[in-house]
Structures are given as structure tokens and as C-alpha cells.
Scaffold this active site. Structure first.
Site, PDB file in Angstrom:
ATOM      1  N   MET A   1       0.820  -1.205   0.000  1.00 41.53           N
ATOM      2  CA  MET A   1       0.000   0.000   0.000  1.00 41.53           C
ATOM      3  C   MET A   1       0.859   1.262   0.000  1.00 41.53           C
ATOM      4  O   MET A   1       0.568   2.227  -0.724  1.00 41.53           O
ATOM      5  CB  MET A   1      -0.939  -0.001   1.200  1.00 41.53           C
ATOM      6  CG  MET A   1      -2.074  -0.986   1.088  1.00 41.53           C
ATOM      7  SD  MET A   1      -3.174  -0.671  -0.332  1.00 41.53           S
ATOM      8  CE  MET A   1      -3.951   0.862   0.178  1.00 41.53           C
TER       9      MET A   1
ATOM     10  N   ASP B   1      11.069   3.296   5.663  1.00 46.59           N
ATOM     11  CA  ASP B   1      10.739   1.988   6.234  1.00 46.59           C
ATOM     12  C   ASP B   1      11.927   1.517   7.063  1.00 46.59           C
ATOM     13  O   ASP B   1      13.085   1.761   6.688  1.00 46.59           O
ATOM     14  CB  ASP B   1      10.422   0.966   5.138  1.00 46.59           C
ATOM     15  CG  ASP B   1       9.603  -0.215   5.649  1.00 46.59           C
ATOM     16  OD1 ASP B   1      10.111  -0.940   6.536  1.00 46.59           O
ATOM     17  OD2 ASP B   1       8.479  -0.410   5.177  1.00 46.59           O
TER      18      ASP B   1
ATOM     19  N   VAL C   1       1.814  -2.106   9.578  1.00 46.09           N
ATOM     20  CA  VAL C   1       0.984  -3.240   9.976  1.00 46.09           C
ATOM     21  C   VAL C   1      -0.259  -2.747  10.719  1.00 46.09           C
ATOM     22  O   VAL C   1      -0.231  -1.740  11.439  1.00 46.09           O
ATOM     23  CB  VAL C   1       1.803  -4.210  10.848  1.00 46.09           C
ATOM     24  CG1 VAL C   1       2.236  -3.556  12.157  1.00 46.09           C
ATOM     25  CG2 VAL C   1       1.024  -5.483  11.136  1.00 46.09           C
ATOM     26  N   GLU C   2      -1.374  -3.467  10.539  1.00 48.31           N
ATOM     27  CA  GLU C   2      -2.652  -3.081  11.146  1.00 48.31           C
ATOM     28  C   GLU C   2      -2.692  -3.476  12.616  1.00 48.31           C
ATOM     29  O   GLU C   2      -3.421  -4.379  13.047  1.00 48.31           O
ATOM     30  CB  GLU C   2      -3.808  -3.724  10.356  1.00 48.31           C
ATOM     31  CG  GLU C   2      -5.179  -3.174  10.681  1.00 48.31           C
ATOM     32  CD  GLU C   2      -5.440  -1.776  10.124  1.00 48.31           C
ATOM     33  OE1 GLU C   2      -6.609  -1.372  10.124  1.00 48.31           O
ATOM     34  OE2 GLU C   2      -4.487  -1.088   9.703  1.00 48.31           O
TER      35      GLU C   2
ATOM     36  N   LYS D   1       1.092   1.316  15.620  1.00 49.20           N
ATOM     37  CA  LYS D   1       0.788   2.623  15.040  1.00 49.20           C
ATOM     38  C   LYS D   1       0.916   3.725  16.098  1.00 49.20           C
ATOM     39  O   LYS D   1       1.472   4.803  15.825  1.00 49.20           O
ATOM     40  CB  LYS D   1      -0.618   2.609  14.434  1.00 49.20           C
ATOM     41  CG  LYS D   1      -0.752   1.718  13.198  1.00 49.20           C
ATOM     42  CD  LYS D   1      -2.185   1.714  12.679  1.00 49.20           C
ATOM     43  CE  LYS D   1      -2.407   0.720  11.556  1.00 49.20           C
ATOM     44  NZ  LYS D   1      -1.701   1.053  10.318  1.00 49.20           N
TER      45      LYS D   1
ATOM     46  N   SER E   1      -7.233   0.645   7.956  1.00 53.64           N
ATOM     47  CA  SER E   1      -8.473   0.280   7.275  1.00 53.64           C
ATOM     48  C   SER E   1      -9.633   0.078   8.237  1.00 53.64           C
ATOM     49  O   SER E   1     -10.793   0.085   7.805  1.00 53.64           O
ATOM     50  CB  SER E   1      -8.264  -0.998   6.457  1.00 53.64           C
ATOM     51  OG  SER E   1      -7.810  -2.051   7.280  1.00 53.64           O
TER      52      SER E   1
ATOM     53  N   HIS F   1      -7.720   6.760   4.293  1.00 48.54           N
ATOM     54  CA  HIS F   1      -7.760   5.343   3.948  1.00 48.54           C
ATOM     55  C   HIS F   1      -7.891   5.167   2.441  1.00 48.54           C
ATOM     56  O   HIS F   1      -8.931   5.444   1.850  1.00 48.54           O
ATOM     57  CB  HIS F   1      -8.935   4.665   4.665  1.00 48.54           C
ATOM     58  CG  HIS F   1      -9.073   3.220   4.329  1.00 48.54           C
ATOM     59  ND1 HIS F   1     -10.289   2.585   4.229  1.00 48.54           N
ATOM     60  CD2 HIS F   1      -8.133   2.271   4.053  1.00 48.54           C
ATOM     61  CE1 HIS F   1     -10.096   1.316   3.903  1.00 48.54           C
ATOM     62  NE2 HIS F   1      -8.804   1.104   3.784  1.00 48.54           N
TER      63      HIS F   1
ATOM     64  N   GLU G   1     -11.177   7.425   1.893  1.00 50.27           N
ATOM     65  CA  GLU G   1     -11.970   7.794   3.063  1.00 50.27           C
ATOM     66  C   GLU G   1     -11.174   8.774   3.919  1.00 50.27           C
ATOM     67  O   GLU G   1     -10.041   8.481   4.309  1.00 50.27           O
ATOM     68  CB  GLU G   1     -12.298   6.557   3.907  1.00 50.27           C
ATOM     69  CG  GLU G   1     -13.399   5.689   3.358  1.00 50.27           C
ATOM     70  CD  GLU G   1     -13.697   4.500   4.262  1.00 50.27           C
ATOM     71  OE1 GLU G   1     -14.879   4.206   4.453  1.00 50.27           O
ATOM     72  OE2 GLU G   1     -12.749   3.873   4.764  1.00 50.27           O
TER      73      GLU G   1
ATOM     74  N   ASN H   1     -15.005  -0.651   4.908  1.00 49.95           N
ATOM     75  CA  ASN H   1     -14.651  -1.958   5.464  1.00 49.95           C
ATOM     76  C   ASN H   1     -15.679  -2.466   6.464  1.00 49.95           C
ATOM     77  O   ASN H   1     -15.783  -3.671   6.695  1.00 49.95           O
ATOM     78  CB  ASN H   1     -13.257  -1.907   6.090  1.00 49.95           C
ATOM     79  CG  ASN H   1     -12.182  -2.067   5.039  1.00 49.95           C
ATOM     80  OD1 ASN H   1     -12.397  -2.689   4.005  1.00 49.95           O
ATOM     81  ND2 ASN H   1     -11.017  -1.505   5.279  1.00 49.95           N
TER      82      ASN H   1
END
Length: 410
Positions: A22, A41, A96-97, A102, A124, A145, A157, A195
Site C-alpha cells: 500500500m 521503512d 501493519v494493522e 501505530k 483500514s 484510507h 476515506e 470496510n
């Protein structure tokens, strides 16, 4: 320019944390519009692959090698140090979600960014209010998003947290338009809008497999309806790990109607994560002709057999209706909660964010074609499948009054 009066012209350079699928796709979307990007990164492997990933994303848009090489050399900076974000008007996280990961990142970023810089998350599903808990300047924080694949999905979004100020929202909306995307402002909450609707659709597809419907029939029902790909292919493209992490937020928020599928959990544990590992619900051999549909992974088929409910009566309901009705119910709840401006916003979101077939008009236009009374009758035939098919108060009232989402019945 004072911090409370800056506008989209301040977003002259964008910082992105996360050089995965992404992050690099979002970077390419900015380069495509001439906006410089600093891509950071902590993983050396991701940095090594970052430039080639950006190149591939821009190639899909039809640009020549010469054009792409020029944009990358002139507009893209890749590194491991967030100090490179100096001069950025917007810094976007795409890691990572995980709420904990975060939050830790945002604390570090806020300490080294100016007070006028917008800080955004590409999460998301995780509520912005939760991610903002440690921030000193929540007014400059929001969700941005993007949708996969970024190059083909125009929707973004804009998620307004409880502390996000109006100038931040307006600036973000102008930035989204500047990169050729369509902004939709949504209220904060688990899964936001798209989502929150997508989760029940994907979960229902997996449930159908456990009830004995074949992989082929599930996928074929979706593509015959007009979807670009079936729900299982879609999860493979998103990443089974991403779907699982995002799904966990929805399961925790709505345990009465969304449940974790053991099929998804088992695939994650086996590290079969979809296209990025060349194996997920389907196999993606690099030598396979791209025009040929992938074959289901035998490991996944064994899982389906192992987790099958066994022989059970199948309601006489069209497969696509079965998969879409949980989305319709969730959309009705979104309207009850006033999370969006109205049914038009929901239809636009699914069309532009999920690739819902434009010929159908949108999710709620499609629901109106059935009519609320028929929908409630179908739901009554599915009561043995659990509370996820229980109609919310809005839909019950619509059936009683015979009115549609987009106006009264003809």
C-alpha cells in the site's frame, strides 16, 4: 503561514511510513501527480524493493520507462530516517494493522514534526480516536484510507476523529483531489464505512464454503453479478493477514453479527497470506499465464472440508443475495447511526472503493430493486443462520411503510 490557516498548498511534499504494497502504491499515486514523496521503512528488504514497486505501480498507469525513471529520480526519496520528513506538509502511516505499533510510531513522528504538519493513518479499520490517544496535537490527526488496488480505486476515506479540526479535514480533502482521487468524509468508528460494509460480505462468503457451497460457485456468483473478482480472490489480493487483523477490529466491535472465520485464522497460521506469498485461497505460480484463473489451493480445500458444518439444508436464496444482504443490513445501521450523509454516500463509497458494478447503481440502489418487504422475507428464511441476519429497526420500518432507501416505493 499560521498553523490555523494553512491549506492544501502546504501539502507540497508527502512523507509515507511503510514501503509495503500500500505504501508504495500511494507513493506512486503522488508521483503521478507531480508531488514529491519521502518513503521511509525500518526494514532494509522493503527499502531495497521500494523503488521497483513504485515503478511497477506507475507502469500499470501506462507511463513510459523514461517518464517513470524521471519521476522517480526527481520526486522520490527512499530511506530509513524519519528526519527526511522535514518539509513535508503531510505524513501518512501505512504499516501493519496494529494499534500498538501505530501508536508508538505516531508518538515518535509527532515529536519530530512541526505543529503545522498533518499526520494521517492509512488504517483500514482501527478507530482514529484510539490511535490518537497519545497525541499532543489530535487536531492535526485523521484517517486517510486508500483502497486496494490504489491505481484503480479512486475513493479515499477521510476519517474525522473526535479531535480532528475542520481545517485538517478541508486540507486533506483538497490534497486527495490534488492526486486525482475522490474524497468522502466519514465519521470515526470500527471499520469506518467501506470496510464495515465489506467485512460481513467476506465473512458470509467463507460461511457459505463451510455450508457446502464450492469455491467456484462463490466466486462465479460474484463475477456474474459484475464484481471485478470474487470475494476469495479479493481477500488474497488484500492479504489474508491484513483481512484478519482488520477483521479482528470488527469482531471485537460487533460480536453479535461478525465472527472470526476459522478458515481465515488457519490460513494465517500456515503463512498462506494470498498473492504476496504466491499462495492463499488460490495458488499464484509465477509461471502461470496471467489470463488463466488461479486454482484453489489444496491446503485451503482441505481446511474447508475439515471445518465443514456437514450436511445441512440450504435456503433457496441466490448466492449473491446471501453475500450482499449482510452488507445491506450494515449499511442500514450506518444510516441509523448517522455516520454518513445518506444512502447516496454509501452507494458512491461501494462503487468507487470496492468496485461494486456501476450498472447496479450501488449497494442500496440494488437493495431498492428488491424492495424492503422482499428483503425482510428473505431474512426471515435465514434466521437459523444466527443474529447476523436480524434486520435493524430502520429496515423493519421501511418494510412496514413500503419505502426504499432512495425514496418511497413507486
Amino acid at each position: 503561514m499560521p498553523a490555523n490557516t494553512f491549506d492544501a498548498r502546504s501539502v507540497g511534499r508527502v512523507g509515507i511510513v511503510g514501503a509495503g504494497m500500500m505504501g508504495t502504491a500511494i507513493a506512486a499515486a503522488n508521483l503521478h501527480r507531480g508531488i514529491p514523496v519521502v518513503l521511509v521503512d525500518a526494514d532494509d528488504g522493503a527499502l531495497v524493493a521500494a523503488t521497483s514497486r513504485v515503478f511497477e505501480e506507475l507502469s500499470v498507469l501506462g507511463h513510459t520507462r523514461e517518464q517513470i525513471d524521471q519521476w522517480i529520480s526527481r520526486l522520490l526519496s527512499v530511506g530509513a530516517d524519519v528526519a527526511g520528513f522535514r518539509g513535508c506538509g503531510l505524513v501518512l502511516e501505512s504499516i501493519v494493522e496494529s494499534a500498538a505499533a501505530k501508536q508508538e510510531l505516531f508518538s515518535r513522528l509527532e515529536a519530530c514534526l512541526g505543529a503545522e504538519v498533518l499526520l494521517a493513518s492509512n488504517t483500514s479499520t482501527i478507530p482514529i480516536s484510539r490511535l490518537a490517544q497519545r497525541l499532543q496535537r489530535p487536531g492535526r490527526f485523521l484517517g486517510l484510507h486508500f483502497f486496494h488496488p490504489v491505481g484503480r480505486r479512486p475513493l479515499v476515506e477521510i476519517v474525522r476523529g473526535p479531535g480532528t479540526d475542520s481545517v485538517t479535514v478541508a486540507t486533506a480533502a483538497a490534497y486527495v483531489r490534488a492526486i486525482g482521487k475522490v474524497p468522502i468524509v466519514v465519521a470515526d468508528g470500527p471499520g469506518f464505512l467501506v470496510n464495515r460494509l465489506l467485512g460481513p460480505y467476506l465473512a458470509e462468503a467463507l460461511e457459505l464454503l463451510r455450508e457446502g457451497v464450492s469455491v467456484h460457485d462463490v466466486e462465479q456468483a460474484a463475477t456474474d453479478f459484475g464484481m471485478a473478482m470474487g470475494p476469495l480472490r479479493l481477500v488474497d489480493e488484500i492479504g489474508i493477514d491484513t483481512a484478519l487483523f482488520g477483521g479482528r477490529v470488527l469482531w471485537e466491535a460487533f460480536p453479535d453479527r461478525i465472527m472470526p472465520s476459522p478458515l481465515l485464522v488457519a490460513m494465517y497460521k500456515a503463512r498462506k497470506l494470498g498473492r504476496k506469498t504466491q499462495s492463499g485461497f488460490f495458488r499464484y505460480a509465477e509461471s502461470r499465464n496471467a489470463a488463466d484463473p488461479p486454482e484453489p489451493d489444496p491446503f485451503f480445500l482441505d481446511l474447508v472440508a475439515a471445518w465443514s458444518y456437514g450436511p445441512m439444508p440450504m435456503p433457496q436464496v441466490d448466492l449473491m443475495v446471501r453475500m450482499l444482504l449482510p452488507m445491506v443490513l450494515e449499511a442500514a445501521r450506518v444510516l441509523e447511526e448517522s455516520l454518513v450523509d445518506g444512502p447516496e454516500a454509501i452507494d458512491m463509497a461501494v462503487n468507487l472503493g470496492l468496485g461494486f458494478p456501476a450498472a447496479r447503481g450501488g449497494l442500496l440502489r440494488w437493495a431498492d430493486s428488491l424492495g424492503p418487504r422482499q428483503i425482510v422475507a428473505i431474512l426471515e428464511s435465514l434466521t437459523d443462520r444466527g443474529p447476523r441476519f436480524r434486520p435493524p429497526a430502520l429496515l423493519t420500518a421501511m418494510a412496514r411503510e413500503n419505502r426504499r432507501f432512495h425514496g418511497p416505493m413507486a
